[in-house]
Motif scaffolding. Structure first.
Motif, short mmCIF file in Angstrom:
data_model
loop_
_atom_site.label_atom_id
_atom_site.label_comp_id
_atom_site.label_asym_id
_atom_site.label_seq_id
_atom_site.Cartn_x
_atom_site.Cartn_y
_atom_site.Cartn_z
N TYR A 54 0.80 -1.23 0.00
CA TYR A 54 0.00 0.00 0.00
C TYR A 54 0.83 1.28 0.00
O TYR A 54 0.38 2.30 -0.52
N LEU A 55 2.01 1.25 0.62
CA LEU A 55 2.80 2.47 0.76
C LEU A 55 3.98 2.50 -0.20
O LEU A 55 4.60 1.49 -0.48
N LYS A 56 4.28 3.70 -0.66
CA LYS A 56 5.42 3.90 -1.55
C LYS A 56 6.72 3.73 -0.75
O LYS A 56 6.75 3.98 0.46
N PRO A 57 7.80 3.32 -1.42
CA PRO A 57 9.10 3.18 -0.74
C PRO A 57 9.52 4.46 -0.03
O PRO A 57 10.09 4.42 1.06
N GLU A 58 9.22 5.60 -0.63
CA GLU A 58 9.57 6.89 -0.03
C GLU A 58 8.78 7.12 1.26
O GLU A 58 9.31 7.65 2.25
N THR A 59 7.51 6.70 1.26
CA THR A 59 6.67 6.83 2.45
C THR A 59 7.20 5.96 3.58
O THR A 59 7.28 6.39 4.73
N ILE A 60 7.56 4.73 3.24
CA ILE A 60 8.10 3.79 4.24
C ILE A 60 9.38 4.37 4.85
O ILE A 60 9.61 4.25 6.06
N THR A 116 -3.35 6.34 0.41
CA THR A 116 -3.15 7.49 -0.48
C THR A 116 -2.81 8.74 0.32
O THR A 116 -1.93 9.52 -0.06
N ILE A 117 -3.49 8.91 1.45
CA ILE A 117 -3.21 10.07 2.31
C ILE A 117 -1.87 9.91 3.00
O ILE A 117 -1.10 10.88 3.13
N LEU A 118 -1.56 8.69 3.43
CA LEU A 118 -0.26 8.45 4.08
C LEU A 118 0.89 8.69 3.12
O LEU A 118 1.99 9.09 3.53
N ASN A 119 0.64 8.47 1.84
CA ASN A 119 1.68 8.68 0.83
C ASN A 119 1.90 10.16 0.49
O ASN A 119 2.80 10.50 -0.28
#
Length: 328
Positions: free
Chosen positions: A97-103, A185-188
């Protein structure tokens, strides 16, 4: 720091740990459950104990308390469970669900992202934010529930107005993937990540609960003044009661929260020592902070404040009380 055997049993108590885990997973529902319990038993006793206060005003205040918490609990159950499950779904499938940048931005080095303060802060915005989002609708429903409850309690009054049925109808979707995707989507979003990084150590639970109570009270007072089923002289006293209760509970809540800061840190240290090998330790720590805020505001708002606000509400505008005595 080593904890003795008696203390260790307390910090390993399954009911305590389950409660803290539940607070971590669904803080809004934990707070609503605390409010429902205290408003049903503790607050009515506190209101009734207020000296030199009109019995009818006490009755209205008790009804408002029970109706408000009952409406809140039902709405939070309907709204929070899909959100909590959506976040849990992301917890189990972070990379999906999360992008690598978000993680990277919401993580802390090599530890799992779910244990990082940034990620916990960001996801709690959703889990606790449910309570804030339903604050206004809950107050509107509370006002609608009050007249039929009062009518039920006052059987001697003639009944031209029927109690609203099916007022609370909720539907929830079984498919959690769209909810999880929406949350992800919001977390990203980069701005949310920066906000989480900046405020990860803030008292999020206390702030959201305070904001929710403020919005709820403001909406309730507005709805009370528009409600034709409640007498005019009672409206002012009920509005004063609500405003005093919320204002004092938030003020005293922050003061007590600050006073209990060191005892809470000691509690968390002992909790960590007793459960250092538990994979859910980060959940217990997160749940402790949420439970602390919920219990502090709950006991003040439902235990101490009603005694004071019920007594003061009639004395802010004593002319209303005299007017009511002439009409009853």
């Amino acid at each position: 720091m080593k904890v003795n055997s008696i203390s260790e049993k307390f910090y390993k108590n399954k009911f305590l740990l389950k409660g803290l885990e539940f607070a971590s997973k669904n803080g809004a529902l934990f707070a609503a459950g605390t409010s429902l319990t205290l408003s049903t038993f503790v607050r009515p006793l506190s209101i009734i104990a207020a000296p030199k206060t009109d019995k009818e005003n006490k009755k209205i205040a008790c009804v408002k308390s029970i109706a408000s918490s009952g409406a809140t609990y039902l709405m939070v159950v309907a709204a929070s469970l899909p959100v909590a499950r959506g976040v849990k779904n992301i917890d189990k499938n972070v990379a999906k669900y999360l992008k690598p940048e978000t993680i990277k931005n919401l993580g802390q080095g090599n530890i799992p992202i779910t244990k990082a303060k940034e990620y916990q802060f960001a996801t709690q915005l959703f889990k606790l934010g449910v309570g804030f989002l339903i604050a206004a609708p809950k107050s509107i429903i509370t006002c609608k529930l009050m007249p039929p409850i009062l009518k039920f309690l006052n059987k001697k009054n003639d009944g031209n107005k029927k109690s609203p049925k099916n007022e609370l109808t909720f539907k929830s979707k079984n498919n959690l993937n769209p909810i999880s995707k929406g949350i992800a989507t919001i977390l990203n979003n980069k701005k949310l990540q920066e906000f989480a990084q900046k405020h990860k150590d803030s008292n999020l639970a206390m702030h959201i609960l305070a904001l929710s109570d403020t919005l709820s009270t403001a909406t309730f007072i507005q709805q009370i003044n528009k409600n034709d089923n409640i007498r005019e002289n009672r409206k002012k006293i009920l509005s004063y009661n609500s405003a005093i209760a919320t204002g004092l509970s938030i003020l005293w809540g922050y003061c007590l929260d600050n006073i209990l800061q060191k005892p809470t840190e000691k509690f968390i240290k002992n909790l960590c020592e007793a459960n250092k090998n538990s994979p859910k330790l980060h959940k217990y720590i997160e749940g402790t902070k949420i439970a602390k805020a919920s219990l502090i505001l709950g006991f003040i708002y439902y235990g101490i404040i009603p005694f004071i606000s019920t007594f003061l509400a009639e004395r802010i505008n004593p002319s209303d009380r005299k007017k009511d005595n002439k009409t009853t």
